[in-house]
Design a protein around this motif. Structure first.
Motif, PDB file in Angstrom:
ATOM      1  N   ALA A  91     -14.924  -2.956   1.761  1.00  0.00           N
ATOM      2  CA  ALA A  91     -13.695  -3.728   1.542  1.00  0.00           C
ATOM      3  C   ALA A  91     -13.975  -4.881   0.581  1.00  0.00           C
ATOM      4  N   HIS A  92     -15.132  -5.532   0.765  1.00  0.00           N
ATOM      5  CA  HIS A  92     -15.506  -6.640  -0.111  1.00  0.00           C
ATOM      6  C   HIS A  92     -15.660  -6.142  -1.554  1.00  0.00           C
TER       7      HIS A  92
ATOM      8  N   ASP B 220      -5.529  -5.583  21.149  1.00  0.00           N
ATOM      9  CA  ASP B 220      -6.565  -5.835  20.140  1.00  0.00           C
ATOM     10  C   ASP B 220      -7.514  -4.640  20.074  1.00  0.00           C
TER      11      ASP B 220
ATOM     12  N   SER C 124      -7.325  -0.091   2.121  1.00  0.00           N
ATOM     13  CA  SER C 124      -7.896   0.368   3.395  1.00  0.00           C
ATOM     14  C   SER C 124      -7.354   1.715   3.853  1.00  0.00           C
TER      15      SER C 124
ATOM     16  N   ASN D 173       0.849  -1.194   0.000  1.00  0.00           N
ATOM     17  CA  ASN D 173       0.000   0.000   0.000  1.00  0.00           C
ATOM     18  C   ASN D 173       0.885   1.246   0.000  1.00  0.00           C
TER      19      ASN D 173
ATOM     20  N   LYS E 250     -19.652  -0.752  10.981  1.00  0.00           N
ATOM     21  CA  LYS E 250     -18.781  -1.927  10.794  1.00  0.00           C
ATOM     22  C   LYS E 250     -19.193  -2.700   9.532  1.00  0.00           C
TER      23      LYS E 250
ATOM     24  N   MET F 172     -17.061  -3.391   6.058  1.00  0.00           N
ATOM     25  CA  MET F 172     -16.824  -4.736   5.498  1.00  0.00           C
ATOM     26  C   MET F 172     -17.350  -4.820   4.067  1.00  0.00           C
TER      27      MET F 172
ATOM     28  N   SER G  11      -6.220  -9.304   0.397  1.00  0.00           N
ATOM     29  CA  SER G  11      -5.528  -8.297   1.221  1.00  0.00           C
ATOM     30  C   SER G  11      -5.811  -6.865   0.763  1.00  0.00           C
TER      31      SER G  11
ATOM     32  N   ALA H 174      -8.679  -5.809   1.006  1.00  0.00           N
ATOM     33  CA  ALA H 174      -9.613  -5.445   2.082  1.00  0.00           C
ATOM     34  C   ALA H 174      -8.870  -4.913   3.312  1.00  0.00           C
ATOM     35  N   THR H 175      -7.806  -5.584   3.688  1.00  0.00           N
ATOM     36  CA  THR H 175      -7.123  -5.217   4.941  1.00  0.00           C
ATOM     37  C   THR H 175      -6.129  -4.081   4.757  1.00  0.00           C
ATOM     38  N   SER H 176      -5.511  -4.032   3.573  1.00  0.00           N
ATOM     39  CA  SER H 176      -4.364  -3.132   3.458  1.00  0.00           C
ATOM     40  C   SER H 176      -4.242  -2.422   2.112  1.00  0.00           C
TER      41      SER H 176
END
Ligand code: NAP
Length: 271
Positions: free
Chosen positions: A256-257, A221, A177, A120, A249, A253, A170, A172-174
Motif C-alpha cells: 500500500a505504501h 472491527d 486496495s 475506486n 500484514k 502495508m 487513501s 492505500a486504503t481504497s
C-alpha cells in the motif's frame, strides 16, 4: 422541482463510466454534458452506459471547453488536462486525476471551489470508498458542502479529509486496495482447488465469503472478528499463525505504501 445545474464531464473512460452508469442522483440534479478529445468516442460511451436520454455530447472547437457557471468533473488521464482550454470560471471542479494537485489544476482551470476525489472501481456498483478534499477559492460564496457530498455519495461513500496530501494516502486504503483484495480472493480460490474443490465451487464459496465479510465488517472491527472465529488451539488460529510468520500484514502495508509513493512519483514526472 429546482432548476438543474450543469455538469460537464471531461473524459469517457472507465472512471467516467463507473461514476455515471445508473447514477440516479446525478441525472436528477444535473443536466449532463460529456466532453473529450474524440466526439465519436463520446457517442459510443453514451450508448454503452445507456445514457441516450440523459446525457448530451459537448462538441469542442479549438480545444476549448466553456465552463462558466457549470460544475466540471475531470475524468481524463492526468496528462489529459493539458489537452483542453477551459474558458470561463466553473462553480465546482471535481477531479479524479491521481497526482494532479489543486495548485497545478488551478493553472489550467478556474473555479470557485476545487474538489479532489480518490474513488475506486466500486463506483460501478455505487459502492466506491472515496476520499474527498475540498478547497474553496472564492471568499464571497460559501461552499455548498451538502451538494458536494451528495454528488460523491451518489457513487459510494464520501470520506472528507482536511489535507490534500491525504488524497494520495487513501490510495492505500481504497484507491488501489481493491486490487490487493482481488489477489487475496484469487489466493483463496487457488487454495480451495488445492484442497480438492472444483473451480466453480471454490469461486462461489470465496465470493460469498467476501460478501458476508463486507456486511459483518460494518459492525465489527477486523480484530474483534478475528478473535471471534479463532478458538483456542483451533483451525483458524493455526492458519493465522502462518500468515503472521510469513509477514502478510507487513507485506500488505508495504504494498500500500509503495502504491502511494508511486502516485507521488507520477505526480512529479513530466506530464
Ligand atoms: N480507474 C480507477 O480505478 C481510478 C481510481 C482513481 C482515480 N482514477 C483516475 O481517473 C482518471 C481516468 O482513469 P480511467 O481509469 O477512467 O482511464 P481510461 O479508462 O484509460 O480513460 C482515460 C480517459 O482519458 C482520456 N485521455 C487519455 N489521454 C488523454 C490526453 N492526453 N488528453 C485528453 N484526454 C485523454 C481518454 O480519452 P481519449 O484518449 O480517447 O482522448 C479517456 O477519456 C485518471 O486520471 C486516474 O488517475 C482512476
Amino acid at each position: 422541482m429546482p432548476t438543474k445545474r450543469t455538469l460537464i464531464v471531461v473524459g469517457y473512460g472507465n472512471m467516467a463510466k463507473a461514476i455515471l452508469t445508473q447514477n440516479t442522483y446525478i441525472f436528477t440534479h444535473y443536466e449532463v454534458f460529456i466532453s473529450g478529445r474524440h466526439s465519436e468516442k463520446i457517442d459510443a460511451f453514451i450508448q454503452e452506459c445507456g445514457l441516450e436520454q440523459k446525457a448530451k455530447v459537448l462538441e469542442i472547437h479549438n480545444r476549448e471547453i466553456p465552463i462558466e457557471n457549470s460544475d466540471v468533473l475531470l475524468c481524463v488521464k492526468p496528462k489529459g488536462l493539458e489537452s483542453f482550454v477551459f474558458v470561463g470560471r466553473a462553480n465546482c471542479v471535481y477531479s479524479v486525476l491521481a497526482g494532479i494537485s489543486i495548485t497545478e489544476m488551478s493553472l489550467r482551470i478556474q473555479a470557485s471551489t476545487y474538489i479532489r476525489l480518490m474513488p475506486n472501481i466500486a463506483a460501478y456498483v455505487k459502492k466506491s470508498a472515496t476520499a474527498v478534499y475540498i478547497e474553496p477559492r472564492d471568499s464571497k460564496n460559501s461552499v455548498d458542502l451538502e451538494s458536494i457530498k451528495a454528488l460523491v455519495d451518489s457513487f459510494g461513500k464520501a470520506v472528507i479529509v482536511d489535507n490534500e496530501s491525504l488524497i494520495n494516502a487513501s490510495i492505500a486504503t481504497s484507491g488501489s486496495s481493491i486490487a490487493f483484495l482481488a489477489l487475496i480472493a484469487e489466493s483463496l480460490i487457488d487454495a480451495g482447488i488445492y484442497e480438492g474443490l472444483t473451480y466453480p465451487q471454490s469461486v462461489a464459496l470465496v465470493k460469498q465469503t467476501f460478501e458476508g465479510f463486507a456486511d459483518i465488517l460494518q459492525d465489527k472491527d477486523p480484530n474483534a472478528l478475528k478473535y471471534a472465529i479463532s478458538s483456542p488451539g483451533g483451525t483458524t488460529i493455526a492458519g493465522l499463525a502462518i500468515l503472521e510468520q510469513e509477514g502478510v500484514k507487513g507485506a500488505m502495508m508495504k504494498a500500500a505504501h509503495q502504491a502511494v509513493q508511486r502516485a507521488l512519483e507520477l505526480g512529479k514526472s513530466p506530464k
